[in-house]
Write a protein that holds these residues in place. Structure first.
Motif, mmCIF file in Angstrom:
data_model
loop_
_atom_site.group_PDB
_atom_site.id
_atom_site.type_symbol
_atom_site.label_atom_id
_atom_site.label_comp_id
_atom_site.label_asym_id
_atom_site.label_seq_id
_atom_site.Cartn_x
_atom_site.Cartn_y
_atom_site.Cartn_z
ATOM 1 N N LYS A 143 0.835 -1.206 0.000
ATOM 2 C CA LYS A 143 0.000 0.000 0.000
ATOM 3 C C LYS A 143 0.868 1.252 0.000
ATOM 4 N N GLU A 144 1.985 1.193 0.737
ATOM 5 C CA GLU A 144 2.901 2.330 0.765
ATOM 6 C C GLU A 144 3.442 2.615 -0.635
ATOM 7 N N LYS A 145 3.825 1.574 -1.358
ATOM 8 C CA LYS A 145 4.343 1.747 -2.726
ATOM 9 C C LYS A 145 3.283 2.326 -3.645
ATOM 10 N N ILE A 146 2.051 1.856 -3.501
ATOM 11 C CA ILE A 146 0.959 2.371 -4.338
ATOM 12 C C ILE A 146 0.745 3.863 -4.067
ATOM 13 N N VAL A 147 0.699 4.239 -2.797
ATOM 14 C CA VAL A 147 0.492 5.648 -2.446
ATOM 15 C C VAL A 147 1.642 6.493 -2.979
ATOM 16 N N LYS A 148 2.867 6.043 -2.750
ATOM 17 C CA LYS A 148 4.027 6.818 -3.206
ATOM 18 C C LYS A 148 4.079 6.915 -4.732
ATOM 19 N N SER A 149 3.621 5.869 -5.438
ATOM 20 C CA SER A 149 3.625 5.929 -6.903
ATOM 21 C C SER A 149 2.665 6.999 -7.415
ATOM 22 N N GLY A 150 1.628 7.305 -6.637
ATOM 23 C CA GLY A 150 0.722 8.391 -7.002
ATOM 24 C C GLY A 150 1.252 9.754 -6.599
ATOM 25 N N ASN A 167 -1.577 9.519 22.806
ATOM 26 C CA ASN A 167 -1.061 8.526 23.749
ATOM 27 C C ASN A 167 0.151 7.862 23.104
ATOM 28 N N LYS A 168 0.861 7.030 23.870
ATOM 29 C CA LYS A 168 2.103 6.417 23.376
ATOM 30 C C LYS A 168 1.907 5.648 22.083
ATOM 31 N N GLU A 169 0.884 4.812 22.038
ATOM 32 C CA GLU A 169 0.632 3.984 20.850
ATOM 33 C C GLU A 169 0.351 4.853 19.622
ATOM 34 N N ASN A 170 -0.506 5.853 19.772
ATOM 35 C CA ASN A 170 -0.847 6.709 18.640
ATOM 36 C C ASN A 170 0.328 7.578 18.205
ATOM 37 N N ARG A 171 1.156 8.009 19.160
ATOM 38 C CA ARG A 171 2.338 8.793 18.777
ATOM 39 C C ARG A 171 3.331 7.935 18.009
ATOM 40 N N ARG A 172 3.524 6.689 18.440
ATOM 41 C CA ARG A 172 4.418 5.780 17.703
ATOM 42 C C ARG A 172 3.903 5.557 16.285
ATOM 43 N N ARG A 173 2.611 5.360 16.171
ATOM 44 C CA ARG A 173 1.994 5.137 14.849
ATOM 45 C C ARG A 173 2.168 6.374 13.964
ATOM 46 N N LEU A 174 1.913 7.543 14.534
ATOM 47 C CA LEU A 174 2.067 8.788 13.788
ATOM 48 C C LEU A 174 3.520 8.985 13.364
ATOM 49 N N GLU A 175 4.461 8.734 14.257
ATOM 50 C CA GLU A 175 5.880 8.883 13.930
ATOM 51 C C GLU A 175 6.283 7.955 12.786
ATOM 52 N N LYS A 176 5.745 6.740 12.780
ATOM 53 C CA LYS A 176 6.051 5.793 11.709
ATOM 54 C C LYS A 176 5.525 6.315 10.370
ATOM 55 N N ILE A 177 4.306 6.826 10.357
ATOM 56 C CA ILE A 177 3.714 7.366 9.126
ATOM 57 C C ILE A 177 4.513 8.577 8.645
ATOM 58 N N ILE A 178 4.886 9.454 9.570
ATOM 59 C CA ILE A 178 5.665 10.642 9.196
ATOM 60 C C ILE A 178 6.983 10.224 8.557
ATOM 61 N N LYS A 179 7.662 9.258 9.158
ATOM 62 C CA LYS A 179 8.952 8.813 8.612
ATOM 63 C C LYS A 179 8.788 8.185 7.231
ATOM 64 N N LEU A 180 7.702 7.470 7.016
ATOM 65 C CA LEU A 180 7.461 6.864 5.703
ATOM 66 C C LEU A 180 7.243 7.907 4.611
ATOM 67 N N PHE A 181 6.657 9.043 4.983
ATOM 68 C CA PHE A 181 6.262 10.038 3.994
ATOM 69 C C PHE A 181 6.954 11.391 4.188
ATOM 70 N N ILE A 182 8.091 11.393 4.877
ATOM 71 C CA ILE A 182 8.773 12.644 5.219
ATOM 72 C C ILE A 182 9.180 13.451 3.988
ATOM 73 N N HIS A 183 9.423 12.812 2.864
ATOM 74 C CA HIS A 183 9.858 13.517 1.649
ATOM 75 C C HIS A 183 8.706 14.216 0.919
ATOM 76 N N TYR A 184 7.493 14.071 1.415
ATOM 77 C CA TYR A 184 6.321 14.647 0.748
ATOM 78 C C TYR A 184 5.750 15.848 1.502
ATOM 79 N N GLN A 185 6.553 16.464 2.364
ATOM 80 C CA GLN A 185 6.148 17.602 3.188
ATOM 81 C C GLN A 185 4.830 17.314 3.926
ATOM 82 N N PRO A 186 4.874 16.367 4.868
ATOM 83 C CA PRO A 186 3.642 16.039 5.589
ATOM 84 C C PRO A 186 3.168 17.169 6.504
#
Length: 169
Positions: A9-16, A40-59
């Motif tokens: 799914k990450e590859k599909i999103v990035k290809s767009g 909370n801790k769990e949601n911050r970890r999840r958010l940090e992971k998403i940010i790192k995956l898409f950091i090159h797209y000016q999140p």
């Protein structure tokens, strides 16, 4: 993007996104979460992971719950040059109020408006615009009372709860 994701799914999103980025037409990538997404801790970890995956797209991150109004959270966004979405929305319960916080090179303002009556006036099922889903009638009733401070009572009604047979409070 906030939904569950996999490498595919990450590859599909990035290809767009890549053609938009490469052509200079991508201003920012909105990472949006609902009011129920609390800090909370769990949601911050999840958010940090998403940010790192898409950091090159000016999140830019849109969160709505008051728990995100936190100096450490804003510092984290600044450290990674991630934008914070300032929201003009009806403030009900523990919602974030309109702010002017800038954490990156991109400033983002989302205009929902604060006309409480009109916010809930349009409907989705012939009667209401939004429905509250909660695990108990008590939770639904408490939320309805908060809504009723801002909108006409007839715009909201507790019609169903998880168990369906809760006593009214």
């Amino acid at each position: 993007i906030a939904a569950r994701y996999s490498d595919n799914k990450e590859k599909i999103v990035k290809s767009g996104l890549d053609p938009l980025l490469e052509s200079g037409k991508l201003g920012a990538l909105l990472i949006q979460f609902p009011w129920s997404y609390k800090n909370n801790k769990e949601n911050r970890r999840r958010l940090e992971k998403i940010i790192k995956l898409f950091i090159h797209y000016q999140p830019v991150v849109e969160v709505r719950h008051l728990s995100w109004n936190d100096a450490d959270f804003f510092e984290y966004l600044k450290e990674y040059n991630v934008g914070f979405v300032n929201i003009d929305q009806p403030v009900i319960g523990k919602s974030l109020e309109l702010s002017a916080i800038v954490t990156s090179d991109v400033a983002y303002l989302r205009l929902h408006g604060r006309n409480y009556s009109n916010w809930f006036k349009d409907n989705i099922d012939g009667k209401f615009k939004a429905m509250v889903v909660a695990g108990s009638r008590k939770a639904c009733e408490l939320y309805k009372r908060e809504l009723d401070k801002h909108i006409p009572e007839e715009y909201s009604e507790v019609i169903m709860t998880y168990r369906g047979n809760d006593d009214r409070i």
